[in-house]
Write an enzyme that holds these catalytic residues in place. Structure first.
Site, mmCIF file in Angstrom:
data_model
loop_
_atom_site.group_PDB
_atom_site.id
_atom_site.type_symbol
_atom_site.label_atom_id
_atom_site.label_comp_id
_atom_site.label_asym_id
_atom_site.label_seq_id
_atom_site.Cartn_x
_atom_site.Cartn_y
_atom_site.Cartn_z
ATOM 1 N N TYR A 144 9.130 41.884 -33.892
ATOM 2 C CA TYR A 144 10.368 43.275 -33.484
ATOM 3 C C TYR A 144 9.918 44.201 -33.211
ATOM 4 C CZ TYR A 144 15.069 44.713 -34.338
ATOM 5 O OH TYR A 144 16.015 45.483 -34.321
ATOM 6 N N ASP A 239 2.809 48.817 -33.592
ATOM 7 C CA ASP A 239 4.182 49.262 -33.932
ATOM 8 C C ASP A 239 3.782 48.987 -35.973
ATOM 9 O OD1 ASP A 239 6.174 49.461 -35.386
ATOM 10 O OD2 ASP A 239 7.258 48.219 -34.359
ATOM 11 N N LYS A 267 10.432 53.878 -41.126
ATOM 12 C CA LYS A 267 10.897 53.164 -43.077
ATOM 13 C C LYS A 267 10.649 53.951 -44.512
ATOM 14 C CE LYS A 267 11.297 48.976 -41.594
ATOM 15 N NZ LYS A 267 12.495 47.981 -41.386
HETATM 16 N N1 HOZ Z 1 14.415 45.630 -38.855
HETATM 17 C C1 HOZ Z 1 14.003 45.016 -40.239
HETATM 18 C C2 HOZ Z 1 14.516 43.754 -40.480
HETATM 19 N N2 HOZ Z 1 13.193 43.579 -39.882
HETATM 20 C C3 HOZ Z 1 15.696 45.328 -40.443
HETATM 21 C C4 HOZ Z 1 16.857 46.919 -40.372
HETATM 22 C C5 HOZ Z 1 17.229 45.667 -39.529
HETATM 23 O O1 HOZ Z 1 17.512 45.039 -38.598
HETATM 24 O O2 HOZ Z 1 18.575 45.819 -39.793
#
Ligand code: HOZ
Length: 427
Positions: A144, A239, A267
């Site tokens: 992702y 990433d 982050k």
């Molecule tokens: N991408 C993060 C979870 N795998 C957190 C951000 C979100 O999607 O709220």
């Protein structure tokens, strides 16, 4: 204590905000029940609206590596806010964070700050396409990279959790440019390059995937990707939004000895405020507007308050021994869970990358998304619910990572393991 206030807030939220949450992974849809509404947090603990304390392993999905409300970060933020919260003009703070980022990631000559990991990945891909003059991209099933159109194809995180890895609303004309390979399988990447020898702009990969749950790269996998990119003329985008300052100061690329063309960060680099970044070789980065023609912009990019949180967080991370304790805490936790699982005869695989981990309820050693999907999701949701009753706050999905922070104490770990033991009983 009950969670009446959270229940009542969810009722109110559901009429105002789709699903009652501003990001799908926050909902408890995959595990049953409603999300907790949070009122405050300190160190390793988070408190819900009814003032119940929990040991927190979400850590705002990664950024809170120092623990919540770290005094040094808060004190710097209070001073920064007094000077004004947004100027829409350059500040020296951006240069400080840029210098520290480039020092930590020698693969970057230059960096640009944005406000989220999604923006970082989306902009990195635009840049790779412009640089190579090619349109197609290769990503991995279950990885992702935020929610930009090209990346919501067989995507992980909430998209995997809710069974919509190919989101409606993404035109087929966009999706056709995204090819999916199998994580940890270089042959699947080579095959895509061979089928499309002159059209692949880039391969984008999570430094250490955490969005299908944690999966670690096999030895040679990441350097192998860099080789394939070189051979076929595509760029390698790593990433490191999650893994960036998680595995060590310098990210997965340092641990696995790979030099990407572009790196995405987010982050931790924002210390709990909205910051993303992407950076790479000068020749590539200088294609960005206003040096070059590739457009990318943002009103709050490089925001002085957000930069301050990032600068202070990285300062703490550079302190001697900071990572040793973090990694030791994570290791103790993982070994403890493995030991309990064996004693209680619960088939599971505890995957760990630095201070991230996932307990997969499967007999398989999880190396890709197909393996991750063999997990027993019913067992996961029972486990989640029992842990929550024991005041342990875990990500509400099998396909996410737990994040350990420097504020987690030995007592937190032993309390967590005691809760795991109770939760695994008869699971
Ligand atoms: N991408 C993060 C979870 N795998 C957190 C951000 C979100 O999607 O709220």
């Amino acid at each position: 204590m009950g969670t009446k206030k959270s229940a009542s807030l969810l009722k109110r939220a559901s009429a105002l905000i789709p699903g009652g949450v501003n990001s799908p992974v926050r909902a408890f849809k995959a595990v049953g029940g409603g999300p907790l509404f949070i009122s405050r947090a300190k160190g390793s603990k988070i408190f819900d609206a009814d003032n119940n304390p929990y040991i927190d392993y979400i850590g705002s999905w990664g950024p809170m590596i120092l623990g919540h409300a770290h005094p040094k970060v808060l004190s710097a933020l209070k001073k920064a806010i007094d000077k004004g919260t947004s100027f829409g003009a350059p500040t020296e703070l951006e240069l400080t964070l840029a210098e520290e980022t480039i020092k930590a990631f020698p693969s970057m000559d230059m960096v640009r700050f944005v406000s989220s990991g999604t923006e970082a990945a989306m902009s990195a891909i635009r840049l790779a396409r412009a640089f190579t003059k090619r349109d197609d991209i290769i990503k991995f099933e279950g990885c992702y990279h935020g929610h930009a159109d090209s990346l919501l194809v067989k995507a992980g995180s909430g998209a995997a959790t809710f069974g919509v890895p190919d989101s409606p609303g993404v035109p087929a004309d966009f999706a056709k440019h995204t090819f999916n390979a199998v994580y940890n399988d270089l042959d699947s990447v080579r095959a895509l390059f061979e089928q499309n020898p002159a059209s692949v702009a880039c391969v984008i990969v999570e430094g250490a995937p955490g969005n299908m749950g944690v999966v670690t790269p096999r030895e040679g996998f990441l350097p192998g990707l860099a080789e394939l990119c070189k051979q076929f003329g595509g760029l390698l985008i790593m990433d490191e939004v999650m893994s960036g300052f998680r595995l060590c100061y310098g990210g997965a690329q340092k641990v696995y000895n790979v030099v990407p063309d572009i790196t995405c960060l987010g982050k931790i680099i924002g210390g709990g405020l909205p910051v993303g970044a992407f950076g790479g070789k000068r020749q590539i980065m200088e294609m960005l507007s206003p040096s070059g023609p590739v457009y990318q912009a943002g009103t709050l990019s490089g925001n002085p308050v957000a930069m301050t949180a990032g600068i202070e967080t990285l300062k703490e991370l550079r302190k001697k021994g900071a990572y040793e304790k973090l990694l030791q805490t994570t290791e103790t936790l993982c070994h403890g869970i493995e030991e309990i699982a064996e004693r209680r005869s619960i088939p599971c695989h505890v995957a760990r990358a630095g201070s991230m981990l996932t307990v997969f309820f499967t007999e398989r050693h999880v190396e890709n998304y197909t393996d991750a999907k063999t997990s027993n999701l019913k067992r996961f949701s029972q486990y989640f619910t029992r842990m929550l009753k024991n005041r342990i706050y875990l990500p509400p999905s099998q396909f996410e990572a737990l994040f350990v922070s420097m504020a987690h104490t030995k007592k937190d770990v032993s309390d967590t393991l005691a809760a795991v033991d109770r939760s695994f009983k008869g699971l």
